[in-house]
Write an enzyme that holds these catalytic residues in place. Structure first.
Site, PDB file in Angstrom:
ATOM      1  N   GLU A  49       0.860  -1.184   0.000  1.00 19.97           N
ATOM      2  CA  GLU A  49       0.000   0.000   0.000  1.00 19.97           C
ATOM      3  C   GLU A  49       0.892   1.229   0.000  1.00 19.97           C
ATOM      4  OE1 GLU A  49      -2.280  -0.257   3.614  1.00 19.97           O
ATOM      5  OE2 GLU A  49      -2.583  -2.411   3.366  1.00 19.97           O
TER       6      GLU A  49
ATOM      7  N   LYS B 101       2.468   4.502   1.255  1.00 17.36           N
ATOM      8  CA  LYS B 101       2.560   5.087   2.588  1.00 17.36           C
ATOM      9  C   LYS B 101       2.211   6.563   2.449  1.00 17.36           C
ATOM     10  CE  LYS B 101       5.292   5.136   6.752  1.00 17.36           C
ATOM     11  NZ  LYS B 101       5.261   6.561   7.094  1.00 17.36           N
TER      12      LYS B 101
ATOM     13  N   ASP C 287       1.568  10.306   3.201  1.00 15.41           N
ATOM     14  CA  ASP C 287       2.257  11.217   4.108  1.00 15.41           C
ATOM     15  C   ASP C 287       1.278  12.226   4.698  1.00 15.41           C
ATOM     16  OD1 ASP C 287       4.343  12.184   5.495  1.00 15.41           O
ATOM     17  OD2 ASP C 287       5.369  13.120   3.797  1.00 15.41           O
TER      18      ASP C 287
ATOM     19  N   TYR D 168      -6.913   2.261   6.036  1.00 13.31           N
ATOM     20  CA  TYR D 168      -6.005   1.155   5.737  1.00 13.31           C
ATOM     21  C   TYR D 168      -5.813   0.168   6.880  1.00 13.31           C
ATOM     22  CZ  TYR D 168      -2.837   4.553   7.893  1.00 13.31           C
ATOM     23  OH  TYR D 168      -2.270   5.470   8.731  1.00 13.31           O
TER      24      TYR D 168
ATOM     25  N   LYS E 263      10.822   2.846   2.573  1.00 18.19           N
ATOM     26  CA  LYS E 263      10.835   4.282   2.312  1.00 18.19           C
ATOM     27  C   LYS E 263      11.492   4.608   0.976  1.00 18.19           C
ATOM     28  CE  LYS E 263       9.185   6.195   6.106  1.00 18.19           C
ATOM     29  NZ  LYS E 263      10.065   7.040   6.833  1.00 18.19           N
TER      30      LYS E 263
ATOM     31  N   CYS F 262      35.845  20.845  24.682  1.00 22.55           N
ATOM     32  CA  CYS F 262      34.393  20.952  24.642  1.00 22.55           C
ATOM     33  C   CYS F 262      33.990  22.424  24.573  1.00 22.55           C
ATOM     34  CB  CYS F 262      33.805  20.303  25.891  1.00 22.55           C
ATOM     35  SG  CYS F 262      32.011  20.333  25.889  1.00 22.55           S
TER      36      CYS F 262
ATOM     37  N   CYS G 168      31.602  23.686  25.979  1.00 23.09           N
ATOM     38  CA  CYS G 168      30.893  24.063  27.204  1.00 23.09           C
ATOM     39  C   CYS G 168      31.788  24.950  28.063  1.00 23.09           C
ATOM     40  CB  CYS G 168      30.437  22.824  27.982  1.00 23.09           C
ATOM     41  SG  CYS G 168      31.736  21.978  28.898  1.00 23.09           S
TER      42      CYS G 168
ATOM     43  N   CYS H 163      32.618  14.889  26.211  1.00 22.64           N
ATOM     44  CA  CYS H 163      32.962  15.877  27.234  1.00 22.64           C
ATOM     45  C   CYS H 163      32.916  15.134  28.558  1.00 22.64           C
ATOM     46  CB  CYS H 163      31.933  17.000  27.228  1.00 22.64           C
ATOM     47  SG  CYS H 163      31.990  18.050  28.688  1.00 22.64           S
TER      48      CYS H 163
ATOM     49  N   CYS I 244      28.728  19.861  33.554  1.00 24.25           N
ATOM     50  CA  CYS I 244      28.643  20.502  32.239  1.00 24.25           C
ATOM     51  C   CYS I 244      27.203  20.945  32.010  1.00 24.25           C
ATOM     52  CB  CYS I 244      29.083  19.517  31.152  1.00 24.25           C
ATOM     53  SG  CYS I 244      28.614  20.011  29.487  1.00 24.25           S
TER      54      CYS I 244
HETATM   55  S1  IVH Z   1      -0.471   0.715   8.864  1.00 24.35           S
HETATM   56  C1  IVH Z   1       0.262  -1.298  12.803  1.00 24.35           C
HETATM   57  N1  IVH Z   1      -0.715   1.554   6.399  1.00 24.35           N
HETATM   58  O1  IVH Z   1       2.624   5.418   8.618  1.00 24.35           O
HETATM   59  C2  IVH Z   1       0.316  -0.619  11.487  1.00 24.35           C
HETATM   60  N2  IVH Z   1       0.243   3.048   7.996  1.00 24.35           N
HETATM   61  O2  IVH Z   1       5.012   4.739  10.273  1.00 24.35           O
HETATM   62  C3  IVH Z   1      -0.166   0.769  11.528  1.00 24.35           C
HETATM   63  N3  IVH Z   1       0.798   5.259   7.127  1.00 24.35           N
HETATM   64  O3  IVH Z   1       1.284   5.857  11.823  1.00 24.35           O
HETATM   65  C4  IVH Z   1      -0.032   1.567  10.326  1.00 24.35           C
HETATM   66  N4  IVH Z   1       0.118   4.900   5.066  1.00 24.35           N
HETATM   67  O4  IVH Z   1       0.358   7.287   9.904  1.00 24.35           O
HETATM   68  C5  IVH Z   1      -0.301   1.859   7.643  1.00 24.35           C
HETATM   69  N5  IVH Z   1      -1.039   2.190   4.205  1.00 24.35           N
HETATM   70  C6  IVH Z   1      -0.625   2.483   5.428  1.00 24.35           C
HETATM   71  C7  IVH Z   1      -0.087   3.752   5.759  1.00 24.35           C
HETATM   72  C8  IVH Z   1       0.349   3.988   7.067  1.00 24.35           C
HETATM   73  C9  IVH Z   1       0.639   5.781   5.899  1.00 24.35           C
HETATM   74  C10 IVH Z   1       1.388   5.975   8.268  1.00 24.35           C
HETATM   75  C11 IVH Z   1       0.563   5.952   9.527  1.00 24.35           C
HETATM   76  C12 IVH Z   1       1.421   5.287  10.559  1.00 24.35           C
HETATM   77  C13 IVH Z   1       2.780   5.504   9.998  1.00 24.35           C
HETATM   78  C14 IVH Z   1       3.709   4.429  10.523  1.00 24.35           C
END
Ligand code: IVH
Length: 698
Positions: free
Chosen positions: A124, A126, A128, A236, A324, A419, A421, A443, A449
């Protein structure tokens, strides 16, 4: 509106009144929101909404899709209240390369002992944005919350109701009576651009990226503002459910869709490791054409029964991972190198950069890791450098653009010997236990410190530790500079120090209310769970997961401190006990030793303990056959993998140890068991086979 007005007697009357209320509320919304000229008080407005809700509650079949309860905000809350999620909202582990994605598949198959069986995954995008949890009871949206710290989020129900993709009632059928639907609230590219353009035209501040804009929009106190932001939502996942509703992740996504949610069209089921890599390639290629930001691919084991077997490690599921996208890069000028002193005295060089936008975020600082890295990359002040940032990771300097080096070139960078400091201690290079030099320069000032002190305090009040409301970095620094807070206990003393509080009320930015809030924030944390207490001490190598393990292992603060004093004195039994805890090795033991052997630290801890009520660790389950027992698995297991057996035992409240001693209660021995089995027999410890174990724990 008259008080205590009776409910409409007939359906016709109800329809009439609901229609009138809808028109009236809509008119007020326009006056308030678009014309900035409300003609009734907030209280009167709220009364209209309440009346509307009362009638809807009495005649639920008359609730229309465009009911005012859904359209825009209700009362303006002073702040969001806390909501405990039925099931915690977790985060995901990351993979940054094909190899790491393949390793994920290997791990899954090893854990489940699948041999060559091919595993199906969902891939799926991810998204943002920011995650949200929506609780539906009998198909009706009753509460919506942000993720918060994963356990407790903020109640943003009214704001979430304004998001178009979020149904107020589930469509179709087959939904569990109670279900928490999880997904991502986000803002598309076009909507983000329009929002910023409007903000700019109105002379308001703009948002750095769609994610921030979505977060800012969702956390508006006035949901009428949220309503004007074209937020979207992809579902999701789910949290608490009263009954299972699918057997695979793929089916679950289909169900969410059938119930009226948007699921991302780029999601699908893929087969095996090749499928994982191919899905990544496809999404990477699609990425520029998508109408919203994505920062990677999420892989999830498709079969839910397997997900269940795989379980979790602290805050992340074993059955999912986020692959990622590579970091985004930009070119800029390195203007200076500053040294930063961390909580444990480690001195880190930081690059001060000519500000540059990377992936929608303005970057002015980047990490240079350590002196050896600077030398290896031959980074010099004045160089043009390539920097990159990936996700939430701190930006890094990748390399120097040597072609751009002027004539004469800037001098090579020499790492300072002292350092920064006020103590100006000579920087020492840390050595490993084996005597090798490491890259870390430290340090030696410790608590003398001031840089280390403030870092300790920052860690102490940070979100994952004490998380004190009203005491952010800025306030902390101010209290530190005034000499009010020099050690953790000082924070708790401050809350009861009439004189200082009186002085505080007279300072700029502090009114009666904010001081009251600060006191409340501090007092709220005077009672603290043992794991957070341990984590808050900021001992090297003792992060959250280790702190939790230690808390569970020792149970109470008294037992923990007593054990640590003995570790400080190198009492062999205490050191063995610590070693026997899951995932704890020599680095933790040495760090614990060093910390508690230091009289100054020990004093700080006592001082702090005197201010606190420390809650005993949440005890693992007591109601199982193996609760409280120490178990050793040895030899080959055939039906369970080692990891699985261990996870199972721990979930049932048992401790799993690596070696057999008098403290062992049970040894589960498979074929090929050797010396451990022998010791167990000699010590008269109960021994069973894997089959007997499975029968015992069900
Ligand atoms: S599943 C236990 N599916 O990524 C699994 N997360 O780094 C829970 N996110 O907090 C998350 N797309 O905000 C899942 N297709 C997707 C996602 C997704 C974005 C985000 C979500 C989560 C974060 C985890």
């Amino acid at each position: 509106m008259s008080e205590a007005q009776g409910l409409p007697q007939t359906e016709a009357e109800a329809v009439e009144e609901l229609t009138r209320l809808a028109d009236e509320i809509a008119a007020h919304d326009i006056r308030y929101h678009q014309q900035d000229a409300p003609i009734i008080s907030d209280a009167a407005y709220d009364a209209l909404k309440r009346r509307n809700s009362e009638i809807e509650a009495a005649f639920p079949h008359l609730v229309r899709e465009n009911s005012p309860s859904f359209q825009v905000g209700a009362a303006r809350a002073e702040q969001f209240s806390a909501v405990e999620h039925g099931v915690p909202m977790l985060s995901l582990d990351n993979a940054f390369s094909d190899d790491e994605a393949l390793e994920f598949d290997v791990r899954i198959r090893r854990f489940l002992r699948l041999g060559d069986e091919v595993v199906d995954y969902t891939a799926e995008p991810k998204i943002d944005g920011l995650s949200a949890s929506l609780r539906y009871e009998r198909g009706v949206l009753v509460r919506g919350a942000t993720r918060g710290d994963g356990r407790v989020g903020e109640d943003v129900t009214e704001n979430l109701r304004t998001v178009m993709d979020i149904p107020h009632r589930l469509a179709g059928s087959g939904w569990p009576e109670i279900i928490e639907i999880r997904g991502e609230v986000y803002l598309g590219h076009a909507e983000f651009a329009a929002l910023n353009a409007a903000a700019l035209a109105a002379g308001q501040k703009t948002y750095a990226n769609p994610r921030n804009a979505a977060a800012g929009s969702l956390r508006q106190i006035d949901s009428r503002i949220t309503a004007t932001r074209p937020l979207k939502f992809f579902a999701y996942a789910w949290g608490l459910v009263s009954a299972p509703f699918a057997q695979t992740q793929g089916e679950s996504l289909a169900a969410l869709k059938a119930w009226g949610f948007q699921t991302s069209p780029q999601s699908g089921v893929v087969r095996g490791p090749e499928g994982l890599l191919a899905a990544y390639g496809r999404l990477e290629a699609d990425r520029p054409r998508l109408a919203f930001d994505i920062d990677g691919v999420v892989y999830k084991v498709d079969r839910l029964d397997w997900q269940q077997r795989l379980g979790f490690v602290t805050r992340t599921p074993r059955w999912a991972i986020a692959r990622k996208f590579p970091a985004e890069q930009a070119r800029t000028v390195l203007e200076a190198i500053d040294l930063q002193v961390g909580r444990t005295g480690a001195v880190t060089p930081v690059a001060r950069l000519r500000p540059v936008t990377v992936g929608g975020v303005v970057v002015e600082n980047a990490t240079l890791h350590n002196g050896d890295e600077i030398a290896r990359k031959d980074i010099r002040v004045g160089d043009t450098v390539i920097i990159q940032r990936a996700g939430d990771v701190i930006p890094q300097v990748v390399r120097v653009v040597t072609e751009d080096r002027g004539e004469p070139p800037p001098p090579a960078y020499e790492f300072p010997h002292h350092c920064p400091c006020p103590l100006k201690t000579p920087l020492t290079r840390e050595t490993t236990t084996a005597g090798a030099e490491t890259v870390v320069r430290r340090c030696s000032g410790e608590f003398a410190c001031p840089y280390q002190r403030i870092e300790h305090l920052r860690h102490f009040v940070s979100r994952r530790a004490y998380d004190i409301e009203g005491l952010g970095e800025k306030q902390l620094q101010a209290f530190f500079d005034r000499g009010w807070v020099r050690a953790p206990a000082d924070i708790f003393r401050l809350a009861r120090d009439g004189e200082k509080l009186a002085e505080l009320r007279t300072l700029e930015g502090y009114g009666e209310t904010s001081v009251a809030n600060l006191i409340a924030g501090i007092e709220a944390r005077r009672t603290i769970p043992l794991d957070r207490f341990i984590f808050g001490l900021g001992i090297r190598h003792i992060g959250e997961a280790t702190a939790t393990v230690m808390a569970r292992g020792y149970g109470t603060a008294t037992a923990f401190l007593d054990a640590m004093d003995r570790v400080a004195a190198r009492d062999p039994e205490a050191m063995d006990d610590l070693d026997a805890l899951d995932q704890i090795g020599s680095a933790v033991i040495e760090a614990a030793h060093d910390y508690f052997a230091e009289a100054h630290n020990r004093g700080l801890v006592d001082d702090l303990v005197a201010e606190l009520t420390i809650q005993d660790a949440e005890q693992p389950r007591q109601d199982t056959a193996v609760a409280g027992k120490t178990i050793v698995f040895t030899g080959a297991l055939e039906r369970l993998t080692r990891d699985e057996a261990k996870a199972q035992a721990e979930a049932l409240g048992a401790k799993v140890a690596g070696s057999v001693s008098r403290k062992t209660d049970l040894v589960v021995a498979g074929p090929g068991a050797g010396s451990k089995l022998k010791t167990a027999t000699e010590l008269g410890i109960q021994v069973m086979t894997e089959a007997e174990w499975i029968a015992l724990v069900g």
